[in-house]
Design a protein around this motif. Structure first.
Motif, PDB file in Angstrom:
ATOM      1  N   VAL A 258       0.865  -1.185   0.000  1.00 29.71           N
ATOM      2  CA  VAL A 258       0.000   0.000   0.000  1.00 29.71           C
ATOM      3  C   VAL A 258       0.898   1.230   0.000  1.00 29.71           C
ATOM      4  O   VAL A 258       1.104   1.863   1.030  1.00 29.71           O
ATOM      5  CB  VAL A 258      -0.909   0.038   1.253  1.00 29.71           C
ATOM      6  CG1 VAL A 258      -1.965   1.125   1.123  1.00 29.71           C
ATOM      7  CG2 VAL A 258      -1.569  -1.282   1.485  1.00 29.71           C
ATOM      8  N   ALA A 259       1.480   1.542  -1.138  1.00 28.35           N
ATOM      9  CA  ALA A 259       2.439   2.653  -1.198  1.00 28.35           C
ATOM     10  C   ALA A 259       1.703   3.978  -1.356  1.00 28.35           C
ATOM     11  O   ALA A 259       1.706   4.589  -2.408  1.00 28.35           O
ATOM     12  CB  ALA A 259       3.409   2.436  -2.345  1.00 28.35           C
ATOM     13  N   ALA A 260       1.047   4.413  -0.285  1.00 24.09           N
ATOM     14  CA  ALA A 260       0.290   5.670  -0.339  1.00 24.09           C
ATOM     15  C   ALA A 260       0.581   6.506   0.892  1.00 24.09           C
ATOM     16  O   ALA A 260       0.821   5.963   1.979  1.00 24.09           O
ATOM     17  CB  ALA A 260      -1.203   5.379  -0.417  1.00 24.09           C
ATOM     18  N   ALA A 261       0.543   7.845   0.695  1.00 24.16           N
ATOM     19  CA  ALA A 261       0.714   8.739   1.840  1.00 24.16           C
ATOM     20  C   ALA A 261      -0.400   8.432   2.835  1.00 24.16           C
ATOM     21  O   ALA A 261      -1.475   7.995   2.463  1.00 24.16           O
ATOM     22  CB  ALA A 261       0.623  10.185   1.379  1.00 24.16           C
TER      23      ALA A 261
ATOM     24  N   GLN B 153      -0.489   4.061   7.831  1.00 22.22           N
ATOM     25  CA  GLN B 153      -1.447   3.131   8.444  1.00 22.22           C
ATOM     26  C   GLN B 153      -2.895   3.522   8.135  1.00 22.22           C
ATOM     27  O   GLN B 153      -3.783   2.669   8.128  1.00 22.22           O
ATOM     28  CB  GLN B 153      -1.238   3.064   9.964  1.00 22.22           C
ATOM     29  CG  GLN B 153       0.038   2.383  10.378  1.00 22.22           C
ATOM     30  CD  GLN B 153       1.240   3.292  10.291  1.00 22.22           C
ATOM     31  OE1 GLN B 153       1.117   4.483  10.040  1.00 22.22           O
ATOM     32  NE2 GLN B 153       2.419   2.736  10.500  1.00 22.22           N
ATOM     33  N   TYR B 154      -3.140   4.808   7.891  1.00 19.31           N
ATOM     34  CA  TYR B 154      -4.498   5.227   7.501  1.00 19.31           C
ATOM     35  C   TYR B 154      -4.884   4.565   6.176  1.00 19.31           C
ATOM     36  O   TYR B 154      -5.978   4.003   6.045  1.00 19.31           O
ATOM     37  CB  TYR B 154      -4.558   6.766   7.374  1.00 19.31           C
ATOM     38  CG  TYR B 154      -5.642   7.234   6.434  1.00 19.31           C
ATOM     39  CD1 TYR B 154      -6.977   7.263   6.841  1.00 19.31           C
ATOM     40  CD2 TYR B 154      -5.343   7.604   5.120  1.00 19.31           C
ATOM     41  CE1 TYR B 154      -7.973   7.653   5.973  1.00 19.31           C
ATOM     42  CE2 TYR B 154      -6.330   8.002   4.246  1.00 19.31           C
ATOM     43  CZ  TYR B 154      -7.650   8.019   4.675  1.00 19.31           C
ATOM     44  OH  TYR B 154      -8.633   8.396   3.802  1.00 19.31           O
ATOM     45  N   ALA B 155      -3.962   4.619   5.209  1.00 21.78           N
ATOM     46  CA  ALA B 155      -4.231   4.000   3.901  1.00 21.78           C
ATOM     47  C   ALA B 155      -4.370   2.484   4.050  1.00 21.78           C
ATOM     48  O   ALA B 155      -5.212   1.861   3.397  1.00 21.78           O
ATOM     49  CB  ALA B 155      -3.111   4.348   2.924  1.00 21.78           C
TER      50      ALA B 155
ATOM     51  N   PHE C 290      -3.500  15.156   5.028  1.00 27.72           N
ATOM     52  CA  PHE C 290      -3.653  15.334   3.581  1.00 27.72           C
ATOM     53  C   PHE C 290      -4.410  14.145   2.955  1.00 27.72           C
ATOM     54  O   PHE C 290      -5.348  14.329   2.176  1.00 27.72           O
ATOM     55  CB  PHE C 290      -2.257  15.472   2.956  1.00 27.72           C
ATOM     56  CG  PHE C 290      -2.164  15.146   1.495  1.00 27.72           C
ATOM     57  CD1 PHE C 290      -2.616  16.034   0.527  1.00 27.72           C
ATOM     58  CD2 PHE C 290      -1.608  13.938   1.069  1.00 27.72           C
ATOM     59  CE1 PHE C 290      -2.523  15.731  -0.815  1.00 27.72           C
ATOM     60  CE2 PHE C 290      -1.509  13.627  -0.263  1.00 27.72           C
ATOM     61  CZ  PHE C 290      -1.979  14.522  -1.214  1.00 27.72           C
ATOM     62  N   SER C 291      -4.016  12.941   3.332  1.00 24.33           N
ATOM     63  CA  SER C 291      -4.654  11.743   2.761  1.00 24.33           C
ATOM     64  C   SER C 291      -6.124  11.689   3.120  1.00 24.33           C
ATOM     65  O   SER C 291      -6.965  11.319   2.292  1.00 24.33           O
ATOM     66  CB  SER C 291      -4.001  10.474   3.291  1.00 24.33           C
ATOM     67  OG  SER C 291      -2.656  10.502   3.034  1.00 24.33           O
TER      68      SER C 291
ATOM     69  N   GLY D  95      -6.432   7.431  11.115  1.00 25.58           N
ATOM     70  CA  GLY D  95      -5.954   8.744  10.663  1.00 25.58           C
ATOM     71  C   GLY D  95      -5.863   9.724  11.818  1.00 25.58           C
ATOM     72  O   GLY D  95      -4.876  10.451  11.966  1.00 25.58           O
ATOM     73  N   LEU D  96      -6.898   9.720  12.675  1.00 27.63           N
ATOM     74  CA  LEU D  96      -6.873  10.620  13.837  1.00 27.63           C
ATOM     75  C   LEU D  96      -5.770  10.226  14.818  1.00 27.63           C
ATOM     76  O   LEU D  96      -5.079  11.092  15.366  1.00 27.63           O
ATOM     77  CB  LEU D  96      -8.220  10.579  14.574  1.00 27.63           C
ATOM     78  CG  LEU D  96      -9.377  11.369  13.983  1.00 27.63           C
ATOM     79  CD1 LEU D  96     -10.532  11.420  14.978  1.00 27.63           C
ATOM     80  CD2 LEU D  96      -8.980  12.783  13.622  1.00 27.63           C
ATOM     81  N   TYR D  97      -5.590   8.902  15.046  1.00 26.37           N
ATOM     82  CA  TYR D  97      -4.500   8.469  15.945  1.00 26.37           C
ATOM     83  C   TYR D  97      -3.180   9.054  15.459  1.00 26.37           C
ATOM     84  O   TYR D  97      -2.373   9.566  16.236  1.00 26.37           O
ATOM     85  CB  TYR D  97      -4.312   6.943  15.980  1.00 26.37           C
ATOM     86  CG  TYR D  97      -5.498   6.097  16.352  1.00 26.37           C
ATOM     87  CD1 TYR D  97      -6.543   6.608  17.096  1.00 26.37           C
ATOM     88  CD2 TYR D  97      -5.549   4.762  15.958  1.00 26.37           C
ATOM     89  CE1 TYR D  97      -7.629   5.799  17.423  1.00 26.37           C
ATOM     90  CE2 TYR D  97      -6.621   3.953  16.292  1.00 26.37           C
ATOM     91  CZ  TYR D  97      -7.664   4.488  17.015  1.00 26.37           C
ATOM     92  OH  TYR D  97      -8.720   3.691  17.329  1.00 26.37           O
ATOM     93  N   LEU D  98      -2.963   8.923  14.140  1.00 24.42           N
ATOM     94  CA  LEU D  98      -1.690   9.361  13.553  1.00 24.42           C
ATOM     95  C   LEU D  98      -1.502  10.860  13.742  1.00 24.42           C
ATOM     96  O   LEU D  98      -0.449  11.312  14.217  1.00 24.42           O
ATOM     97  CB  LEU D  98      -1.650   9.041  12.053  1.00 24.42           C
ATOM     98  CG  LEU D  98      -1.563   7.569  11.670  1.00 24.42           C
ATOM     99  CD1 LEU D  98      -1.868   7.386  10.192  1.00 24.42           C
ATOM    100  CD2 LEU D  98      -0.189   7.017  11.995  1.00 24.42           C
ATOM    101  N   VAL D  99      -2.525  11.625  13.379  1.00 26.17           N
ATOM    102  CA  VAL D  99      -2.393  13.085  13.456  1.00 26.17           C
ATOM    103  C   VAL D  99      -2.148  13.524  14.897  1.00 26.17           C
ATOM    104  O   VAL D  99      -1.266  14.341  15.166  1.00 26.17           O
ATOM    105  CB  VAL D  99      -3.647  13.773  12.867  1.00 26.17           C
ATOM    106  CG1 VAL D  99      -3.609  15.268  13.125  1.00 26.17           C
ATOM    107  CG2 VAL D  99      -3.742  13.500  11.377  1.00 26.17           C
ATOM    108  N   PHE D 100      -2.911  12.948  15.834  1.00 31.04           N
ATOM    109  CA  PHE D 100      -2.733  13.355  17.226  1.00 31.04           C
ATOM    110  C   PHE D 100      -1.399  12.876  17.789  1.00 31.04           C
ATOM    111  O   PHE D 100      -0.719  13.619  18.497  1.00 31.04           O
ATOM    112  CB  PHE D 100      -3.903  12.874  18.090  1.00 31.04           C
ATOM    113  CG  PHE D 100      -5.075  13.797  17.999  1.00 31.04           C
ATOM    114  CD1 PHE D 100      -5.016  15.073  18.540  1.00 31.04           C
ATOM    115  CD2 PHE D 100      -6.225  13.426  17.340  1.00 31.04           C
ATOM    116  CE1 PHE D 100      -6.086  15.951  18.425  1.00 31.04           C
ATOM    117  CE2 PHE D 100      -7.309  14.292  17.225  1.00 31.04           C
ATOM    118  CZ  PHE D 100      -7.240  15.551  17.768  1.00 31.04           C
TER     119      PHE D 100
END
Lengths: 61, 462
Positions: free
Chosen positions: B77-80, B83-85, B313-314, B100-105
C-alpha cells in the motif's frame, strides 16, 4: 534590554515572518491555480503517466 | 486580475517522488531518537534500572513486530497516510478515520512536546548564562514555525536536514559509549549501580509505559510511501535499518546511563545522556551531547510535521475531512494546506498543555494504532494471501509477530492505566465521539469508490 531579551524578540519576529510567508504563498497559490488542479492528486500514482509536473506559469502574479 | 491555471488533458499534481532509503531511515529514527536523549529514563523511576532494561527489550520486541508488519503492508500500500491507507484498504472507512486521527494526534502531540523541550533547553542555557526571567515561549513558537516552513518548502530538503541532524545525534551516542570505555570499570560501575527490582515485577510492568519512549514513532516511515522513488525497496530497507539503529542506540543509552548514575537520580533526570556526559568531566563530550539533545528534538519535531501533514492530507484527499486539505502545492509538491492547518493546533498544545499530558496523549494514540496493526496484518494475509499480490517484503513467522504485538499492547495498556487511567478513559471517549461524528455525519461525503485507486485484485471471498 539584555542580550537574551534581544534573542527573544528576534525569535518572535522570525516566527511572524515565517508564518506570514507561508500564509501569503498559500493565498497566492490558491488564487493562481484552479482548485481542481490543486486537489487532483490520487493515491497509487507510482507509474501513472498522467501525474505530471504542472506548468510553472503563475498567471500575472 | 489573476490568471488561473487549470488542469488540461487530465493532468494531475502529485507529491514528489524524490526520497531514498536514507530519508526513510531519517524519518523513522529522527522521530524517535529524542526518546533516547530524554524520556526513557522515567521507566527507571517506575521500577529501577533492571526494570527499564526489561521494558527496553519488551518494547523493542513490540516495535520489531511493528516494523516487520509495517514493512510488508506498506511495501504494497504505497500511499501517503501510512497506516491510515492500510486501514482503508484492509478494514474499512470507520477504522481508517480512527487510525488517521491516531496518527495526526500522536505526531502533533509529539511535535508539541519536542518544541516545549527545545524551548526549555534554550531557557536553561539562558539561565546558566546568568540571564534572569528568561522566557521559553518565543523559542517554542520559532521551532514550530521554522520547521513548518521547511516542510512547506519541500520534502527533499526537509528530510535531508533530518538525515544530517539525526545521524549527528546517533553518532554522538556512539562517541559517548566508546568514551566511557565499556570494556573497563573506569567510568561504568554496574556492580554498584544495579540494585535489582526496587518495586518488584509490578515496577517492571509500570516501566513499560516509558519503555516505549525508546522506539515510539518508527512506524512513521510509512508516511513517506508516496514520496520515495522505489517504495517496495526503500520502505522495508529504511524501516528495518531504522529499528536496528534504535535497538543499538537504546542498548548503548541504557548501558551508559545505568552504569554512571544511581537509579534514584536517573529516574528523574531531564536530560540523562547529557548528564552522563557531564559525569565524564569532558567539555568536548558535554558540548557534543548537548548539541545531540538539541538536534534530536529538532529532528523529531521536523519528522512529526511531515508525518502528521501526510495523514491529514490523505484524509482530505479521500474526503474523510474537507477536500481542501487534499491539495498539493504546484511548485513545492507538498501538502501545503495540511501543513499550515496543523501549525496552530501544535502551537495551542505547545503553549497551553502540560508536557506529561501531551506525551501521554501521544503514547496512547500510538498504542491504539499498534493494536489496529496486529488485527490489520492478519486480515491482510487472509484477504490477499501470499502470491495474490506483489509484496516488496514478506515478514517471517506470521501470525506470531501479530499475536506478540497484541499481547505486548495489552500489557502496555495496563501499564498506562496504572499511571494515567483517567486520561486513557478520556481519550477513548474522545475517539468514540469522533467515530460517531464520522459515521453519522461525515461519511456521506467520502469518495466511496474513488478512494480505492490501488490496482489490487479483489480480496479472497469477495
Amino acid at each position: 534590554m539584555n542580550t537574551f531579551a534581544l534573542l527573544e524578540y528576534s525569535a518572535w519576529g522570525l516566527s511572524i515572518l515565517l508564518g506570514l510567508w507561508m500564509l501569503v504563498d498559500m493565498f497566492r497559490t490558491d488564487r493562481s491555480y484552479s482548485e481542481d488542479l490543486l486537489t487532483s492528486s490520487r493515491e497509487g500514482e507510482i507509474e501513472d503517466a498522467s501525474a505530471v509536473d504542472p506548468p510553472q506559469k503563475r498567471g500575472s502574479r | 486580475m489573476t490568471a488561473e491555471t487549470s488542469p488540461a488533458n487530465g493532468e494531475r499534481i502529485s507529491l514528489l517522488r524524490v526520497l531514498g532509503p536514507g530519508h526513510v531511515w531519517a524519518l523513522g529514527v529522527g522521530i524517535v531518537l529524542v526518546g533516547e536523549y530524554m524520556g526513557w529514563n522515567f521507566a527507571v523511576g517506575k521500577g529501577g534500572a533492571i526494570a527499564a532494561l526489561i521494558a527496553c527489550w519488551f518494547a523493542g520486541l513490540l516495535y520489531t513486530c511493528v516494523a516487520m508488519i509495517d514493512s510488508e503492508v506498506t511495501s504494497t500500500v504505497a500511499a501517503a497516510g501510512g497506516q491510515y491507507a492500510q486501514a482503508k484498504h484492509i478494514v474499512g472507512p470507520l477504522m481508517a478515520f480512527n487510525v488517521g486521527l491516531y496518527l495526526v494526534f500522536a505526531y502533533t502531540m509529539l511535535e508539541a512536546a519536542n518544541a516545549i523541550t527545545l524551548g526549555h533547553l534554550v531557557q536553561t542555557v539562558g539561565a546558566m548564562a546568568g540571564f534572569e526571567n528568561t522566557n521559553d515561549k518565543p523559542f517554542i513558537v520559532l521551532t514550530i514555525m521554522f520547521l513548518a516552513w521547511l516542510n512547506y518548502r519541500g520534502v527533499y530538503t526537509t528530510l535531508t536536514f533530518s538525515l544530517v541532524i539525526t545521524a549527528f545525534a546517533f553518532i554522538s551516542i556512539c562517541v559517548l559509549f566508546f568514551a566511557v570505555q565499556p570494556w573497563s570499570d573506569v567510568y561504568i560501575q554496574h556492580d554498584q549501580m544495579l540494585t535489582g527490582l526496587p518495586y518488584g515485577w509490578l515496577g517492571v510492568l509500570a516501566a513499560l509505559h516509558f519503555g516505549m519512549w525508546f522506539y515510539l514513532g518508527i512506524e512513521g516511515t510509512t508516511q513517506a510511501a508516496e514520496e520515495v522513488r522505489s517504495p517496495a525497496r526503500a520502505l522495508p530497507l529504511g524501516t528495518m535499518t531504522g529499528i536496528i539503529t534504535l535497538l543499538i542506540a537504546a542498548t548503548m543509552t541504557w548501558y551508559i546511563c545505568s552504569g554512571l548514575m544511581p537509579w534514584e537520580y536517573l529516574g528523574q533526570s531531564v536530560t540523562p545522556l547529557f548528564d552522563a556526559a557531564r559525569l565524564t568531566n569532558s567539555t568536548l563530550l558535554m558540548v557534543l551531547l548537548f548539541i545531540g539533545t538539541i538536534f534530536s528534538a529538532l529532528a523529531s519535531a521536523n519528522c512529526c510535521i511531515n508525518d502528521a501533514s501526510r495523514a491529514w492530507f490523505s484524509m482530505g484527499r479521500d474526503h474523510y475531512l474537507p477536500q481542501v486539505f487534499g491539495a498539493v502545492h504546484p511548485k513545492y509538491r507538498t501538502p501545503y494546506r495540511a501543513i499550515v492547518f496543523l501549525v496552530p493546533v501544535a502551537l495551542v498544545f505547545a503553549y497551553f498543555a502540560p508536557l506529561d499530558r501531551v506525551i501521554t496523549f501521544s503514547i496512547l494514540s500510538g498504542l491504539l494504532e499498534y493494536t489496529f496493526m496486529a488485527f490489520s496484518v492478519i486480515l491482510f494475509r487472509k484477504k490477499w494471501p501470499l502470491g495474490s499480490i506483489k509484496r516488496g517484503y514478506v515478514h517471517p513467522f506470521h501470525p506470531l509477530p501479530a499475536v506478540m504485538l497484541l499481547v505486548l499492547c495489552a500489557a502496555t495498556y495496563f501499564a498506562v492505566f496504572l499511571g494515567y487511567g483517567t486520561q486513557l478513559i478520556a481519550m477513548m471517549v474522545f475517539y468514540i465521539v469522533a467515530s460517531l461524528w464520522f459515521a453519522l455525519h461525515r461519511y456521506k461525503y467520502v469518495r466511496r469508490g474513488e478512494q480505492f485507486a490501488m490496482p489490487w485484485p479483489k480480496p479472497v471471498g469477495y
